[in-house]
Scaffold this motif. Sequence first.
Motif, PDB file in Angstrom:
ATOM      1  N   LEU A   1      92.361 -10.699  52.418  1.00 55.27           N
ATOM      2  CA  LEU A   1      92.855 -10.978  51.063  1.00 55.27           C
ATOM      3  C   LEU A   1      91.772 -10.693  50.026  1.00 55.27           C
ATOM      4  N   TRP A   2      90.536 -11.098  50.321  1.00 57.86           N
ATOM      5  CA  TRP A   2      89.430 -10.857  49.399  1.00 57.86           C
ATOM      6  C   TRP A   2      89.198  -9.361  49.217  1.00 57.86           C
ATOM      7  N   ARG A   3      89.256  -8.586  50.307  1.00 61.12           N
ATOM      8  CA  ARG A   3      89.091  -7.125  50.202  1.00 61.12           C
ATOM      9  C   ARG A   3      90.206  -6.517  49.359  1.00 61.12           C
ATOM     10  N   SER A   4      91.426  -6.998  49.544  1.00 67.76           N
ATOM     11  CA  SER A   4      92.558  -6.502  48.739  1.00 67.76           C
ATOM     12  C   SER A   4      92.355  -6.829  47.263  1.00 67.76           C
ATOM     13  N   TYR A   5      91.913  -8.050  47.003  1.00 68.19           N
ATOM     14  CA  TYR A   5      91.636  -8.463  45.617  1.00 68.19           C
ATOM     15  C   TYR A   5      90.551  -7.572  45.007  1.00 68.19           C
ATOM     16  N   GLN A   6      89.484  -7.323  45.762  1.00 72.04           N
ATOM     17  CA  GLN A   6      88.387  -6.474  45.282  1.00 72.04           C
ATOM     18  C   GLN A   6      88.889  -5.064  44.974  1.00 72.04           C
ATOM     19  N   ALA A   7      89.724  -4.530  45.863  1.00 70.70           N
ATOM     20  CA  ALA A   7      90.263  -3.179  45.649  1.00 70.70           C
ATOM     21  C   ALA A   7      91.124  -3.142  44.391  1.00 70.70           C
ATOM     22  N   LEU A   8      91.976  -4.133  44.219  1.00 67.10           N
ATOM     23  CA  LEU A   8      92.794  -4.207  43.003  1.00 67.10           C
ATOM     24  C   LEU A   8      91.916  -4.371  41.762  1.00 67.10           C
TER      25      LEU A   8
ATOM     26  N   HIS B   1      92.083 -17.163  60.687  1.00 67.23           N
ATOM     27  CA  HIS B   1      92.191 -17.584  59.287  1.00 67.23           C
ATOM     28  C   HIS B   1      91.112 -16.915  58.440  1.00 67.23           C
ATOM     29  N   LYS B   2      89.884 -16.892  58.945  1.00 67.39           N
ATOM     30  CA  LYS B   2      88.787 -16.251  58.209  1.00 67.39           C
ATOM     31  C   LYS B   2      89.033 -14.765  58.051  1.00 67.39           C
ATOM     32  N   GLN B   3      89.579 -14.125  59.075  1.00 65.87           N
ATOM     33  CA  GLN B   3      89.876 -12.689  58.978  1.00 65.87           C
ATOM     34  C   GLN B   3      90.955 -12.427  57.930  1.00 65.87           C
ATOM     35  N   ARG B   4      91.975 -13.282  57.891  1.00 64.21           N
ATOM     36  CA  ARG B   4      93.022 -13.122  56.877  1.00 64.21           C
ATOM     37  C   ARG B   4      92.466 -13.324  55.474  1.00 64.21           C
ATOM     38  N   MET B   5      91.621 -14.341  55.304  1.00 65.97           N
ATOM     39  CA  MET B   5      91.007 -14.589  53.994  1.00 65.97           C
ATOM     40  C   MET B   5      90.113 -13.420  53.590  1.00 65.97           C
ATOM     41  N   ALA B   6      89.363 -12.881  54.543  1.00 68.32           N
ATOM     42  CA  ALA B   6      88.517 -11.718  54.251  1.00 68.32           C
ATOM     43  C   ALA B   6      89.370 -10.526  53.854  1.00 68.32           C
TER      44      ALA B   6
END
Length: 196
Positions: free
Chosen positions: A23-30, A16-21
């Motif tokens: 998602l956060w990386r994807s958000y940061q890239a966007l 779960h933490k890896q998936r959230m991380a």
Amino acid sequence: MVRERILSLFAVTLNHKQRMAGLWRSYQALMTRRPWTVQIVTAGSLVGIGDVISQQLIERRGLAQHDVRRTTKMMSIGFFFVGPVVGSWYKVLDRLVVGGSKSAAMKKMMIDQLCFAPCFLGAFLALSGVLNGLSAEQNVAKLRRDYTDALISNYYLWPPVQMANFYFIPLQHRLAVVQMVAVAWNSYLTWKANAL
């Protein structure tokens, strides 16, 4: 048996933490590539979530009585008003008060709460009234009835949030941070904006 359960729970938590991380990386890239678009989409989505929470938890309408049209109207206010206006305001505020010190954060919070918040709140409530089909007279009466209470409620929540936001959070993430805190605030505002 207990050991296997603990290991299984640990694996699920780690996954779960890896998936959230991720998602956060994807958000940061966007956010790096399209900051304006991401801020606007985030604001609109979170205003919509606030309305869903308002209808389901505050008003207790139930899914069968959920007013999807109202949620869509509130989301449109988020997309076309909240996101662009608040995002632009933070850029202006960073030009007005330069720096990231505690003193600069305090000045930004004071300007935000004494100048911007009263105007923004009035405009939000008035725009909600227009989208809800209120006449000019009805909208003015609703503003007279609800504005002061909403502004006082604003002052209970937002000064400490904005102080932390201006001191700790980089400019490009301020709108997202505010909108995450604002899920609860948006629930209150959409309830206030739609209460008859």
